[in-house]
Write a protein that holds these residues in place. Structure first.
Motif, PDB file in Angstrom:
ATOM      1  N   PRO A 154      14.551   7.044   9.097  1.00 37.39           N
ATOM      2  CA  PRO A 154      15.184   8.354   8.955  1.00 37.39           C
ATOM      3  C   PRO A 154      14.139   9.487   9.022  1.00 37.39           C
ATOM      4  N   GLN A 155      14.755  10.582   9.504  1.00 27.73           N
ATOM      5  CA  GLN A 155      13.757  11.664   9.544  1.00 27.73           C
ATOM      6  C   GLN A 155      14.543  13.102   9.277  1.00 27.73           C
ATOM      7  N   LEU A 156      14.112  13.990   8.353  1.00 24.72           N
ATOM      8  CA  LEU A 156      14.875  15.118   8.062  1.00 24.72           C
ATOM      9  C   LEU A 156      14.252  16.199   8.896  1.00 24.72           C
ATOM     10  N   VAL A 157      15.239  16.933   9.990  1.00 29.53           N
ATOM     11  CA  VAL A 157      14.693  18.131  10.510  1.00 29.53           C
ATOM     12  C   VAL A 157      15.540  19.088  10.047  1.00 29.53           C
ATOM     13  N   GLU A 158      14.642  20.237   9.795  1.00 30.86           N
ATOM     14  CA  GLU A 158      15.254  21.698   9.175  1.00 30.86           C
ATOM     15  C   GLU A 158      15.037  22.612  10.471  1.00 30.86           C
ATOM     16  N   ALA A 159      16.371  23.135  10.996  1.00 34.38           N
ATOM     17  CA  ALA A 159      16.127  24.347  11.924  1.00 34.38           C
ATOM     18  C   ALA A 159      16.280  25.583  11.173  1.00 34.38           C
ATOM     19  N   HIS A 160      15.394  26.569  11.502  1.00 30.11           N
ATOM     20  CA  HIS A 160      15.522  27.828  11.148  1.00 30.11           C
ATOM     21  C   HIS A 160      16.313  28.847  12.098  1.00 30.11           C
ATOM     22  N   THR A 161      17.418  28.968  11.616  1.00 29.04           N
ATOM     23  CA  THR A 161      18.266  29.993  12.388  1.00 29.04           C
ATOM     24  C   THR A 161      19.010  30.747  11.460  1.00 29.04           C
ATOM     25  N   TYR A 162      20.230  31.598  12.110  1.00 32.04           N
ATOM     26  CA  TYR A 162      20.831  32.501  11.098  1.00 32.04           C
ATOM     27  C   TYR A 162      22.253  32.635  11.480  1.00 32.04           C
ATOM     28  N   ARG A 163      23.033  32.771  10.280  1.00 29.11           N
ATOM     29  CA  ARG A 163      24.427  32.913  10.538  1.00 29.11           C
ATOM     30  C   ARG A 163      24.695  34.492  10.885  1.00 29.11           C
ATOM     31  N   GLY A 199      12.206  15.883   2.201  1.00 25.87           N
ATOM     32  CA  GLY A 199      12.360  14.399   2.613  1.00 25.87           C
ATOM     33  C   GLY A 199      10.908  13.676   1.936  1.00 25.87           C
ATOM     34  N   VAL A 200       9.783  14.460   1.545  1.00 28.83           N
ATOM     35  CA  VAL A 200       8.490  13.936   0.920  1.00 28.83           C
ATOM     36  C   VAL A 200       8.924  12.796  -0.050  1.00 28.83           C
ATOM     37  N   GLY A 201       9.530  13.589  -0.911  1.00 23.46           N
ATOM     38  CA  GLY A 201      10.081  12.823  -2.240  1.00 23.46           C
ATOM     39  C   GLY A 201      10.628  11.523  -2.238  1.00 23.46           C
ATOM     40  N   TYR A 202      11.361  11.389  -0.914  1.00 28.72           N
ATOM     41  CA  TYR A 202      11.956  10.102  -0.706  1.00 28.72           C
ATOM     42  C   TYR A 202      11.325   9.109   0.253  1.00 28.72           C
ATOM     43  N   GLY A 203      10.204   9.785   0.797  1.00 26.00           N
ATOM     44  CA  GLY A 203       9.231   8.864   1.906  1.00 26.00           C
ATOM     45  C   GLY A 203       9.889   8.947   3.220  1.00 26.00           C
ATOM     46  N   ILE A 204      10.581  10.146   3.165  1.00 27.06           N
ATOM     47  CA  ILE A 204      11.151  10.559   4.657  1.00 27.06           C
ATOM     48  C   ILE A 204      10.464  11.899   5.429  1.00 27.06           C
ATOM     49  N   PRO A 205       9.796  11.392   6.697  1.00 23.88           N
ATOM     50  CA  PRO A 205       8.994  12.819   7.573  1.00 23.88           C
ATOM     51  C   PRO A 205      10.016  13.748   7.584  1.00 23.88           C
ATOM     52  N   GLY A 206       9.454  14.912   7.366  1.00 23.93           N
ATOM     53  CA  GLY A 206      10.167  16.112   7.829  1.00 23.93           C
ATOM     54  C   GLY A 206       9.564  16.973   8.777  1.00 23.93           C
ATOM     55  N   GLU A 207      10.414  17.721   9.475  1.00 23.47           N
ATOM     56  CA  GLU A 207       9.761  18.734  10.620  1.00 23.47           C
ATOM     57  C   GLU A 207      10.795  20.036  10.664  1.00 23.47           C
ATOM     58  N   ARG A 208       9.974  20.986  11.082  1.00 20.87           N
ATOM     59  CA  ARG A 208      10.596  22.183  10.789  1.00 20.87           C
ATOM     60  C   ARG A 208      10.706  22.644  12.517  1.00 20.87           C
ATOM     61  N   MET A 213       0.726  -1.236   0.195  1.00 24.11           N
ATOM     62  CA  MET A 213      -0.015   0.060  -0.058  1.00 24.11           C
ATOM     63  C   MET A 213       0.811   1.222   0.009  1.00 24.11           C
ATOM     64  N   THR A 214       0.486   2.104  -0.864  1.00 27.87           N
ATOM     65  CA  THR A 214       1.294   3.434  -0.740  1.00 27.87           C
ATOM     66  C   THR A 214       1.088   4.408   0.504  1.00 27.87           C
ATOM     67  N   PRO A 215       2.258   4.625   1.258  1.00 31.33           N
ATOM     68  CA  PRO A 215       2.081   5.455   2.443  1.00 31.33           C
ATOM     69  C   PRO A 215       1.279   6.779   2.266  1.00 31.33           C
ATOM     70  N   ASP A 216       0.286   7.236   3.071  1.00 33.53           N
ATOM     71  CA  ASP A 216      -0.069   8.525   2.944  1.00 33.53           C
ATOM     72  C   ASP A 216       0.949   9.583   2.822  1.00 33.53           C
ATOM     73  N   PRO A 217       1.298  10.329   1.693  1.00 32.33           N
ATOM     74  CA  PRO A 217       2.268  11.350   1.959  1.00 32.33           C
ATOM     75  C   PRO A 217       2.118  12.484   2.955  1.00 32.33           C
ATOM     76  N   ARG A 218       0.802  12.714   3.211  1.00 30.54           N
ATOM     77  CA  ARG A 218       0.501  13.715   4.293  1.00 30.54           C
ATOM     78  C   ARG A 218       1.297  13.540   5.802  1.00 30.54           C
ATOM     79  N   ARG A 219       1.477  12.187   6.092  1.00 31.30           N
ATOM     80  CA  ARG A 219       2.139  12.002   7.526  1.00 31.30           C
ATOM     81  C   ARG A 219       3.455  12.378   7.282  1.00 31.30           C
ATOM     82  N   LEU A 220       4.185  12.634   6.154  1.00 37.91           N
ATOM     83  CA  LEU A 220       5.415  13.040   5.925  1.00 37.91           C
ATOM     84  C   LEU A 220       5.575  14.409   6.098  1.00 37.91           C
ATOM     85  N   LEU A 221       4.417  15.136   5.888  1.00 32.40           N
ATOM     86  CA  LEU A 221       4.800  16.751   5.660  1.00 32.40           C
ATOM     87  C   LEU A 221       5.043  17.438   7.054  1.00 32.40           C
TER      88      LEU A 221
END
Ligand SMILES: Cc1ncc(C[n+]2csc(CCOP(=O)(O)OP(=O)(O)O)c2C)c(N)n1
Length: 360
Positions: free
Chosen positions: A247-256, A212-221, A1-9
């Motif tokens: 795996p999971q992809l986490v994006e942290a919003h920060t500043y240099r 991450g979504v295109g690879y089936g990896i959940p992402g979080e910000r 079954m194809t996983p629901d992509p919404r759970r990856l968003l």
């Protein structure tokens, strides 16, 4: 079954638990003792960043890509790991390596131009700092995959910047990790710039976590200047990876806050006003305000934190002020088990030259 992509968003907005004024805005804030420990690490981290920057100006370090302003990401990346978990840092992640246990003098040997990577990666499970963008990510996935095949509980924290997410290696690493459910947390510090390239010229994705979504990896910000939110989001990603959830992809919003390195003039591509707007969002100010408000940060603890930071800076200064005498022939010693005939020839040439100079 194809996983629901919404759970990856990822969430619509970065997860925040303590706002820039130091007020709790979520109910999942870690306990006071954990956050106090993190504040101590943040204060030392800032001091090391600023000491390293000064050592560049004194000619003791060739270069230093500072994580000033990004210290919460650095500290959290290491604090959510167990001793047997692996950290794969970039050139900007010296502080994360130090929080994981590497001696700061050894961690900065590479940037001094000293002997190889400067530390034994196996001792604290910290891979060598990588300067070629994203090349560490497939290696990180390999370590995670191998651990999973052996049935070990190891998790791998694989770090990169916003610019790194445009590299082919980033995409190959995510794809392999997803297919083989490797226990890897891909941790992107989005500090808005890849040297002079702003995020808007780097990616047209809704966010980097969406990649991450295109690879089936959940992402979080996550708000990358909020220590509490980072510990919570990265901690959960580590827990899931360890539990075999992949795996999971986490994006942290920060500043240099500072220039890319000492070799960069950031005023040529960004306004002072933009930098100034990020200063009040500083991760240390925010966590300190929260802990003061809760009445758990005493004057004695503050003094102990700043004394520990000064000791760390002193250790860094002493270490980098010591001159080194590298043996040029080490160049040939550790590359191949059986050196090629050309390398043996070059080694002999150098030996001959050095002996005529009386250096050998
Ligand atoms: C494969 C590769 N291409 C180009 C470079 C040159 N380079 C060094 S740092 C950098 C910017 C990287 O930006 P980012 O990934 O956002 O990380 P940051 O420096 O902001 O932490 C570039 C292009 C490199 N080191 N490796």
């Amino acid at each position: 079954m194809t996983p629901d992509p919404r759970r990856l968003l990822p969430s619509d907005a970065p997860v925040t638990l303590i706002d820039p004024d130091g007020k709790a805005v979520g109910n999942a804030v870690p306990d006071d003792a954990t956050l106090l420990r993190s504040l101590g690490a943040l204060i030392t981290a800032r001091r090391l960043n600023d000491q390293a920057y000064a050592l560049v100006r004194q000619g003791r370090l060739a270069v230093y890509p500072s994580s000033h302003g990004q210290e919460a990401c650095q500290v959290a990346a290491a604090q959510v790991l167990d001793a047997d978990d692996w950290l794969f840092p970039t050139y900007r992640d010296t502080v994360a390596a130090v929080v994981k246990g590497v001696d700061v003098v050894e961690a900065l040997s590479l940037l001094k131009g000293d002997w190889h990577c400067g530390y034994d990666p196996h001792e604290h499970k910290v891979a060598p700092h990588t300067t070629p963008l994203a090349t560490q990510l497939p290696h990180a996935v390999g370590v995670g995959h191998a651990a999973r095949l052996r049935g070990e509980p190891t998790v791998v924290m694989a770090m990169c910047g916003d610019g790194g997410t445009s590299e082919g290696d980033f995409h190959e690493a995510l794809n392999f990790a997803a297919v083989f459910r490797a226990p890897v947390v891909f941790f992107v510090q989005n500090n808005e710039y890849a040297i002079s390239v702003p995020l808007a010229r780097q990616s047209a994705a809704p966010s980097l976590a969406h990649k991450g979504v295109g690879y089936g990896i959940p992402g979080e910000r996550v708000d990358g200047n909020d220590m509490a939110a980072l510990l919570s989001v990265l901690g959960e990603a580590v827990r899931r990876a360890r539990a075999g959830e992949g795996p999971q992809l986490v994006e942290a919003h920060t500043y240099r806050i500072q220039a890319h390195t000492n070799a960069d003039d950031a005023t040529r591509y960004r306004d002072e006003a933009e930098v100034a707007a990020w200063v009040p969002r500083d991760p240390i100010t925010r966590l300190r305000a929260y802990l003061q408000d809760r009445g758990v940060l005493t004057a004695e603890t503050e003094t102990a934190f700043s004394e520990a930071a000064e000791r760390a800076a002193g250790h860094l200064r002493d270490g980098l002020n010591r001159d080194i005498t590298p043996n040029p022939q080490d160049l040939f010693a550790y590359v191949y088990e059986r050196p090629t005939s050309q390398l043996r020839e070059q080694e002999a040439l150098i030996a001959d030259e050095l002996s005529r100079e009386g250096a050998l």
